[in-house]
Motif scaffolding. Sequence first.
Motif, PDB file in Angstrom:
ATOM      1  N   GLU A 173     -17.001  23.338   8.216  1.00 22.68           N
ATOM      2  CA  GLU A 173     -17.466  23.929   9.471  1.00 22.68           C
ATOM      3  C   GLU A 173     -17.080  25.399   9.555  1.00 22.68           C
ATOM      4  OE1 GLU A 173     -19.339  23.934  13.200  1.00 22.68           O
ATOM      5  OE2 GLU A 173     -19.374  22.515  11.530  1.00 22.68           O
ATOM      6  N   ASN A 174     -15.859  25.705   9.089  1.00 21.41           N
ATOM      7  CA  ASN A 174     -15.416  27.105   9.096  1.00 21.41           C
ATOM      8  C   ASN A 174     -16.301  27.951   8.196  1.00 21.41           C
ATOM      9  OD1 ASN A 174     -13.597  29.277   9.721  1.00 21.41           O
ATOM     10  ND2 ASN A 174     -12.681  28.993   7.699  1.00 21.41           N
ATOM     11  N   THR A 178     -18.591  30.854   9.451  1.00 22.07           N
ATOM     12  CA  THR A 178     -18.419  32.187   8.843  1.00 22.07           C
ATOM     13  C   THR A 178     -19.754  32.708   8.333  1.00 22.07           C
ATOM     14  OG1 THR A 178     -16.145  31.622   8.208  1.00 22.07           O
ATOM     15  CG2 THR A 178     -17.186  33.469   7.072  1.00 22.07           C
ATOM     16  N   ASN A 179     -20.495  31.832   7.676  1.00 21.14           N
ATOM     17  CA  ASN A 179     -21.816  32.242   7.160  1.00 21.14           C
ATOM     18  C   ASN A 179     -22.751  32.621   8.304  1.00 21.14           C
ATOM     19  OD1 ASN A 179     -21.036  31.835   4.514  1.00 21.14           O
ATOM     20  ND2 ASN A 179     -21.709  29.679   4.512  1.00 21.14           N
ATOM     21  N   GLU A 180     -22.705  31.756   9.367  1.00 20.28           N
ATOM     22  CA  GLU A 180     -23.545  32.069  10.525  1.00 20.28           C
ATOM     23  C   GLU A 180     -23.121  33.390  11.153  1.00 20.28           C
ATOM     24  OE1 GLU A 180     -23.473  28.885  13.247  1.00 20.28           O
ATOM     25  OE2 GLU A 180     -24.696  27.544  12.003  1.00 20.28           O
ATOM     26  N   ASN A 181     -21.815  33.631  11.177  1.00 21.22           N
ATOM     27  CA  ASN A 181     -21.305  34.874  11.740  1.00 21.22           C
ATOM     28  C   ASN A 181     -21.795  36.071  10.932  1.00 21.22           C
ATOM     29  OD1 ASN A 181     -19.846  36.511  13.487  1.00 21.22           O
ATOM     30  ND2 ASN A 181     -17.945  36.310  12.314  1.00 21.22           N
ATOM     31  N   ARG A 182     -21.756  35.888   9.622  1.00 23.38           N
ATOM     32  CA  ARG A 182     -22.241  36.967   8.760  1.00 23.38           C
ATOM     33  C   ARG A 182     -23.748  37.185   8.981  1.00 23.38           C
ATOM     34  NH1 ARG A 182     -19.252  35.278   3.099  1.00 23.38           N
ATOM     35  NH2 ARG A 182     -17.119  35.893   3.743  1.00 23.38           N
ATOM     36  N   THR A 183     -24.430  36.040   9.123  1.00 22.52           N
ATOM     37  CA  THR A 183     -25.877  36.151   9.357  1.00 22.52           C
ATOM     38  C   THR A 183     -26.156  36.869  10.666  1.00 22.52           C
ATOM     39  OG1 THR A 183     -26.228  34.109   8.140  1.00 22.52           O
ATOM     40  CG2 THR A 183     -28.012  34.826   9.572  1.00 22.52           C
ATOM     41  N   GLU A 211     -18.579  34.506  20.700  1.00 25.75           N
ATOM     42  CA  GLU A 211     -18.374  33.040  20.806  1.00 25.75           C
ATOM     43  C   GLU A 211     -18.079  32.449  19.436  1.00 25.75           C
ATOM     44  OE1 GLU A 211     -20.827  29.058  22.209  1.00 25.75           O
ATOM     45  OE2 GLU A 211     -21.665  31.069  22.530  1.00 25.75           O
ATOM     46  N   TYR A 212     -18.877  32.883  18.453  1.00 23.63           N
ATOM     47  CA  TYR A 212     -18.634  32.366  17.107  1.00 23.63           C
ATOM     48  C   TYR A 212     -17.296  32.843  16.547  1.00 23.63           C
ATOM     49  CZ  TYR A 212     -23.268  30.305  16.676  1.00 23.63           C
ATOM     50  OH  TYR A 212     -24.351  29.512  16.843  1.00 23.63           O
ATOM     51  N   ALA A 213     -16.870  34.028  16.963  1.00 30.68           N
ATOM     52  CA  ALA A 213     -15.566  34.533  16.521  1.00 30.68           C
ATOM     53  C   ALA A 213     -14.427  33.679  17.095  1.00 30.68           C
ATOM     54  CB  ALA A 213     -15.416  36.005  16.946  1.00 30.68           C
ATOM     55  N   ASP A 214     -14.595  33.293  18.380  1.00 34.60           N
ATOM     56  CA  ASP A 214     -13.579  32.421  18.997  1.00 34.60           C
ATOM     57  C   ASP A 214     -13.548  31.051  18.314  1.00 34.60           C
ATOM     58  OD1 ASP A 214     -12.907  34.433  20.751  1.00 34.60           O
ATOM     59  OD2 ASP A 214     -14.258  33.710  22.351  1.00 34.60           O
ATOM     60  N   ILE A 215     -14.775  30.518  18.049  1.00 38.25           N
ATOM     61  CA  ILE A 215     -14.841  29.219  17.354  1.00 38.25           C
ATOM     62  C   ILE A 215     -14.183  29.309  15.994  1.00 38.25           C
ATOM     63  CG2 ILE A 215     -16.420  27.547  16.310  1.00 38.25           C
ATOM     64  CD1 ILE A 215     -18.377  28.160  18.618  1.00 38.25           C
ATOM     65  N   ASN A 216     -14.427  30.441  15.327  1.00 37.07           N
ATOM     66  CA  ASN A 216     -13.852  30.622  14.003  1.00 37.07           C
ATOM     67  C   ASN A 216     -12.317  30.644  14.076  1.00 37.07           C
ATOM     68  OD1 ASN A 216     -13.802  31.116  11.211  1.00 37.07           O
ATOM     69  ND2 ASN A 216     -13.667  33.326  11.550  1.00 37.07           N
ATOM     70  N   LEU A 219     -11.062  27.111  14.724  1.00 38.84           N
ATOM     71  CA  LEU A 219     -11.140  26.313  13.491  1.00 38.84           C
ATOM     72  C   LEU A 219     -10.048  26.720  12.504  1.00 38.84           C
ATOM     73  CD1 LEU A 219     -15.023  26.153  12.967  1.00 38.84           C
ATOM     74  CD2 LEU A 219     -13.487  24.266  13.602  1.00 38.84           C
ATOM     75  N   GLN A 220      -9.740  27.995  12.460  1.00 42.14           N
ATOM     76  CA  GLN A 220      -8.667  28.454  11.589  1.00 42.14           C
ATOM     77  C   GLN A 220      -7.331  27.861  12.027  1.00 42.14           C
ATOM     78  OE1 GLN A 220      -8.662  30.163   8.861  1.00 42.14           O
ATOM     79  NE2 GLN A 220     -10.749  30.969   8.731  1.00 42.14           N
ATOM     80  N   ARG A 221      -7.113  27.860  13.369  1.00 46.18           N
ATOM     81  CA  ARG A 221      -5.869  27.284  13.895  1.00 46.18           C
ATOM     82  C   ARG A 221      -5.770  25.780  13.584  1.00 46.18           C
ATOM     83  NH1 ARG A 221      -4.255  24.523  18.029  1.00 46.18           N
ATOM     84  NH2 ARG A 221      -6.357  24.429  18.926  1.00 46.18           N
ATOM     85  N   GLU A 222      -6.909  25.051  13.790  1.00 48.05           N
ATOM     86  CA  GLU A 222      -6.924  23.612  13.491  1.00 48.05           C
ATOM     87  C   GLU A 222      -6.690  23.358  12.007  1.00 48.05           C
ATOM     88  OE1 GLU A 222     -10.516  21.977  14.918  1.00 48.05           O
ATOM     89  OE2 GLU A 222      -9.983  22.171  17.053  1.00 48.05           O
TER      90      GLU A 222
END
Length: 248
Positions: A173-174, A178-183, A211-216, A219-222
């Motif tokens: 998912e990360n 990340t890919n979506e963020n780059r996109t 939003e995607y940065a927060d999700i990222n 996910l990094q923390r998890e």
Amino acid sequence: MDDTQGKKIQSKVNAICDDLYSKGVKPTTRTVLKMVNELNSTSSILKYIQNWKELVAEKEQRLFDELGFSSEFTQSFMKEVSRFRLQIEQHAKEQESEARNMKDIAISELDKLEKRLQEKLLHIEKQDKELEQLRAEQEIQAKSYEVKLEKEAIATETKVNELREQLGRACEENTRVTNENRTLHTELAKAELKVEGNQDYILEIKAKNCEYADINKELQRERVELSIKVARLEEKVDGNEKLIASLQ
């Protein structure tokens, strides 16, 4: 009265008469009767005294015939012999009594020692039974603990596998985010170039990007937490495996 009882009474009368005779006292029926509890009349004691007199007379006559002593000397000698024999008999009786006392004491001490030995044996037997019971209980507890550890190890291994799967999904998912963020960054850059005047679209893209940065970040923390949990569980599994090996 039977023959055995008569012999005992005669022996007792002889000893009494010998004692009186050695002291210079003439044995009479009344005197001797007082010392013989088995008889209660002078007529009953008379024959025993008469038998003793005949025995003494026979001894005196034999001594007189063999040695040629006078009757006075023979009687005096017989008195001394009787006295000496009574002393020997008395000493023998005392020794016999002392020996019996020592025997009774020894038997009593032996009984005490046997009782103490029996108590010790019973105590040892009880301790052996308690020790055997403790060993059996310890063996049961060890087997139960081993089964419990095996179950816990299986459960822990299952949990580790689940966490590893979760970690794998989180990593995927990360990667996807990340890919979506780059996109999105790419699209944002393109959009900024194409639509510089469309501020609403730009703000929307930026909002999605945040939003995607927060999700990222989440996910990094998890992923970090899951990695820590996996490491701890792996250590626990390794410890349980070592403990099971030591128990076996």
